[in-house]
Motif scaffolding. Sequence first.
Motif, mmCIF file in Angstrom:
data_model
loop_
_atom_site.group_PDB
_atom_site.id
_atom_site.type_symbol
_atom_site.label_atom_id
_atom_site.label_comp_id
_atom_site.label_asym_id
_atom_site.label_seq_id
_atom_site.Cartn_x
_atom_site.Cartn_y
_atom_site.Cartn_z
ATOM 1 N N GLU A 183 0.903 -1.107 0.025
ATOM 2 C CA GLU A 183 0.027 0.018 0.033
ATOM 3 C C GLU A 183 0.864 1.239 0.005
ATOM 4 N N ASN A 184 2.141 1.284 0.596
ATOM 5 C CA ASN A 184 2.938 2.248 0.566
ATOM 6 C C ASN A 184 3.471 2.643 -1.011
ATOM 7 N N LEU A 185 3.900 1.375 -1.474
ATOM 8 C CA LEU A 185 4.388 1.616 -3.027
ATOM 9 C C LEU A 185 3.224 2.029 -3.818
ATOM 10 N N ASP A 186 1.912 1.544 -3.534
ATOM 11 C CA ASP A 186 0.976 2.028 -4.446
ATOM 12 C C ASP A 186 0.532 3.500 -4.080
ATOM 13 N N ALA A 187 0.800 4.138 -2.752
ATOM 14 C CA ALA A 187 0.450 5.539 -2.666
ATOM 15 C C ALA A 187 1.458 6.249 -3.315
ATOM 16 N N ASN B 8 18.525 9.408 7.603
ATOM 17 C CA ASN B 8 19.784 9.087 8.565
ATOM 18 C C ASN B 8 20.263 7.855 8.320
ATOM 19 N N GLY B 9 21.743 7.521 8.432
ATOM 20 C CA GLY B 9 22.211 6.131 8.205
ATOM 21 C C GLY B 9 23.518 6.279 7.351
ATOM 22 N N MET B 10 23.812 4.787 7.276
ATOM 23 C CA MET B 10 24.975 4.557 6.603
ATOM 24 C C MET B 10 24.711 4.362 5.267
ATOM 25 N N THR B 11 25.329 4.672 4.247
ATOM 26 C CA THR B 11 24.983 4.833 2.780
ATOM 27 C C THR B 11 24.821 3.134 2.296
ATOM 28 N N ASP B 12 25.592 2.293 2.546
ATOM 29 C CA ASP B 12 25.195 0.976 2.159
ATOM 30 C C ASP B 12 24.023 0.448 2.730
ATOM 31 N N ASN B 13 23.739 0.634 3.962
ATOM 32 C CA ASN B 13 22.435 -0.060 4.457
ATOM 33 C C ASN B 13 21.176 0.655 3.976
ATOM 34 N N GLN B 14 21.208 1.981 4.062
ATOM 35 C CA GLN B 14 20.028 2.741 3.403
ATOM 36 C C GLN B 14 19.657 2.848 2.100
ATOM 37 N N LEU B 15 20.917 2.637 1.188
ATOM 38 C CA LEU B 15 20.834 2.534 -0.319
ATOM 39 C C LEU B 15 20.239 1.113 -0.494
ATOM 40 N N GLY B 16 20.840 0.078 0.085
ATOM 41 C CA GLY B 16 20.305 -1.314 0.124
ATOM 42 C C GLY B 16 18.920 -1.422 0.039
ATOM 43 N N LYS B 17 18.112 -0.620 1.285
ATOM 44 C CA LYS B 17 16.888 -0.669 1.398
ATOM 45 C C LYS B 17 16.129 -0.072 0.321
ATOM 46 N N ILE B 18 16.440 1.121 -0.169
ATOM 47 C CA ILE B 18 15.954 1.797 -1.270
ATOM 48 C C ILE B 18 15.892 1.045 -2.415
ATOM 49 N N ARG B 19 16.970 0.353 -2.721
ATOM 50 C CA ARG B 19 17.009 -0.375 -3.970
ATOM 51 C C ARG B 19 16.202 -1.715 -3.781
ATOM 52 N N ASN B 20 16.416 -2.560 -2.806
ATOM 53 C CA ASN B 20 15.794 -3.780 -2.625
ATOM 54 C C ASN B 20 14.117 -3.943 -2.296
ATOM 55 N N THR B 21 13.699 -2.589 -2.184
ATOM 56 C CA THR B 21 12.443 -2.339 -2.075
ATOM 57 C C THR B 21 11.711 -2.114 -3.100
ATOM 58 N N GLY B 22 12.353 -1.553 -4.105
ATOM 59 C CA GLY B 22 11.814 -1.034 -5.166
ATOM 60 C C GLY B 22 11.634 0.434 -5.016
ATOM 61 N N LEU B 23 11.711 1.233 -4.108
ATOM 62 C CA LEU B 23 11.744 2.498 -3.744
ATOM 63 C C LEU B 23 12.348 3.478 -4.815
ATOM 64 N N ASP B 24 13.636 2.957 -5.325
ATOM 65 C CA ASP B 24 14.397 3.757 -6.202
ATOM 66 C C ASP B 24 13.758 4.005 -7.541
ATOM 67 N N ALA B 25 12.830 3.159 -7.930
ATOM 68 C CA ALA B 25 12.028 3.453 -9.274
ATOM 69 C C ALA B 25 11.067 4.234 -8.992
ATOM 70 N N LEU B 26 10.596 4.650 -7.853
ATOM 71 C CA LEU B 26 9.382 5.358 -7.510
ATOM 72 C C LEU B 26 9.778 6.961 -6.938
ATOM 73 N N VAL B 27 11.076 7.167 -6.802
ATOM 74 C CA VAL B 27 11.303 8.694 -6.276
ATOM 75 C C VAL B 27 12.278 9.249 -7.129
ATOM 76 N N ASP B 28 12.288 10.561 -7.120
ATOM 77 C CA ASP B 28 13.132 11.100 -7.933
ATOM 78 C C ASP B 28 14.753 11.121 -7.350
#
Length: 220
Positions: free
Chosen positions: A89-93, A109-129
């Motif tokens: 539902e978050n992705l759809d929103a 906030n956080g370490m680049t490898d950890n946070q960037l991994g979350k953004i990419r692995n969840t597909g959020l990288d394709a939904l934000v600018d």
Amino acid sequence: MRPLALFDLDDTLVDRRAAFNAWAEEFVTARGLDDKALTFLILGDAHHSGPMDRFFAMVCQTFALAEPPERVWEQYRSRMPELACCRAENLDALRRLRRAGWRLGIVTNGMTDNQLGKIRNTGLDALVDAWCISDEVGVRKPDPEVFRLAARRCGASPEHGGWMIGDNLVLDIAGGHNAGLRTIWLQPKRRPKSWSFTGPAPDFTVDSVAEAVEVLLERN
């Protein structure tokens, strides 16, 4: 002009608490520790704020681990993105906001490898600018500059208005407010018994990302 919405990552877009609990269970099982150790890790994380290096130093000392804290922290940062999830539902929103012409960004906030991994692995990288990770840019929330930088990366400017959505009253709401943004607080399901906050009040309070998106769509 396209409107701007910036989102926090952990426990806003991504269920960081569930991911940490899963990591803690794996950690305890792999080292033959007991349920008390699991409770210690979960409560310790819940009461910790700021970078996690001190947390892992405490963990290694408490359980007399042979591994150096830096190695345990590195293993944690490698595993957490694999355990993190973003609710459908978050992705759809977010997709709804994009279709409506909004610029979207992540400020975390956080370490680049950890946070960037979350953004990419969840597909959020394709939904934000764009996104801003404190370790990468050298500025942490609630410093207003990290919000301004995120806005610029999205091709916008907070001076022209915008929104910050997050679960932390200090980091997200006060920080976003001080950067000139309107704010939406994603309130936690369970508040601490002793609850006090004297900073700027959020413009809106919601229970979910989807509800926050409804607020945005109604006001643009």
